[in-house]
Enzyme design. Structure first.
Site, mmCIF file in Angstrom:
data_model
loop_
_atom_site.group_PDB
_atom_site.id
_atom_site.type_symbol
_atom_site.label_atom_id
_atom_site.label_comp_id
_atom_site.label_asym_id
_atom_site.label_seq_id
_atom_site.Cartn_x
_atom_site.Cartn_y
_atom_site.Cartn_z
ATOM 1 C CE LYS A 12 34.712 -25.619 -28.564
ATOM 2 N NZ LYS A 12 34.746 -24.162 -28.397
ATOM 3 C CG ASP B 271 37.935 -23.081 -33.009
ATOM 4 O OD1 ASP B 271 38.043 -23.242 -34.246
ATOM 5 O OD2 ASP B 271 38.835 -22.556 -32.323
#
Length: 367
Positions: free
Chosen positions: A237, A255
């Site tokens: 991420k 997320d």
């Protein structure tokens, strides 16, 4: 005469034409003619009425039949089964969603696509709508170079981008380069980043990645995924945030907001971030990945909240299979909007020029 009177007395009395109601007499010849022309009256109760001589006996109607028989030549009326009768949905309910408690009971959530082609079309249409709603979507971390973005992204774990943006100015003023941060006193770094939470673990991560950049990459942030994920505290991420916004390399940022919304839209049922990334990435051209991430995250932070999404104020509600999970009353839903959509400051202290909202206040400032 006596015999004639006896004969008359011996004759049986004439049978009544029907079981009449009170005050009615037996059928006379004149009444018999009338009875032939008019239909026989129904006898009250369960007793079958006897007709006067010369009239056809009336057929018994079944005791439990509610509907009368129609005249010959007309089609019998069809019964409508009770279970097939249409019933209006109660206000506050939405097909495919939960009870909302709002007034918009007539709105319905669209069904989730059943085919792969339908899913791709639905997903891309939602992306186009989000592009119209958030033409200014951007990363909500303040940064001036790849190193600042990398550190800020690591600090953003388990806290808001606003809190990170209020913290990093002092950190980067004290340690502007990887070499400076790698050589810092850990206790001083901890004190600077304390507002972001988990400050001891985060200090280890940002000092460790700074040392790795200094020792392995000549103090520069690498522009490849395989190099970034080797740095302390950096996962896929974080790597995709840096690649997409500092190097222009497309990537999907999964997320908590992104994962929640794509599941609500039925793009995937996966919960593992890597599997979500793969499933959603297959629905879009690679060139859309970075901006798609920004738009979805923007929408999750402003309208499609975790606990109480503002369904009644959502611009993509007609496309959402989960419409009705949140507040559907427009007035109540508008009160749930955040940041520029709710007339509040955004998360960046230095937002892009096209951002329509207000800049966030510095740490400790009222606002």
């Amino acid at each position: 005469m006596a015999n004639e009177g006896a004969s008359r007395a011996a004759r049986p009395p004439a049978e009544p034409a029907a079981a009449e109601g009170p005050g009615e007499t037996s059928a006379a010849p004149a009444r018999q003619a009338s009875a032939k022309r008019a239909p026989a009256k129904k006898a009250p109760g369960k007793a079958a009425a006897k007709k006067a001589p010369g009239t056809a006996p009336a057929k018994k109607a079944p005791g439990k039949e509610a509907a009368a028989k129609k005249a010959p030549g007309t089609a019998p009326a069809k019964k409508v089964p009770a279970e097939k009768a249409s019933v209006a949905a109660p206000a506050g309910k939405v097909s495919g969603g939960k009870a909302s408690g709002g007034k918009a009971g007539s709105a319905k959530a669209p069904a989730a696509p059943r085919t792969r082609t339908g899913l791709v079309r639905q997903a891309r249409r939602i992306n186009r709508e989000l592009a119209d709603v958030y033409p200014y979507a951007h990363p909500e971390l303040d940064f001036e170079n790849p190193f600042q973005l990398l550190v800020a992204t690591v600090l953003s774990a388990q806290t808001t981008d606003l809190r990170v943006n209020q913290t990093t100015p002092a950190l980067f003023a004290a340690y502007p380069t990887p070499e400076d941060l790698a050589a810092a006193n850990p206790e001083e770094v901890e004190e600077l980043i304390r507002p972001t939470g988990f400050f001891r673990a985060k200090t280890k991560s940002i000092m460790g990645l700074s040392a790795a950049l200094r020792d392995e990459f000549d103090g520069e942030v690498p522009g490849r995924l395989e190099d970034l994920v080797k740095l302390p505290g950096v996962g896929r991420k974080t790597a995709f945030v840096v690649l997409g916004n500092a190097f222009g390399v497309p990537g999907i940022t999964v997320d908590t907001h992104f994962g929640r919304l794509v599941r609500r839209w039925k793009w995937t049922e996966e919960t593992d971030p890597d599997k979500v990334e793969a499933a959603v990435g297959a629905l879009f051209p690679k060139s859309e990945w970075t901006m798609l991430s920004h738009r979805v995250i923007f929408h999750g932070r402003r309208i499609c909240h975790s606990r109480k999404p503002a369904c009644g104020a959502c611009p993509i509600a007609p496309l959402c299979p989960s419409y009705g999970e949140g507040e559907t009353d427009p007035e109540k839903a508008r009160k749930l909007l955040k940041y520029e959509k709710g007339g509040m400051p955004g998360q960046r202290l230095k937002p892009p020029p096209d951002y329509p909202g207000k800049a966030a206040p510095p740490l400790g400032a009222a606002g």
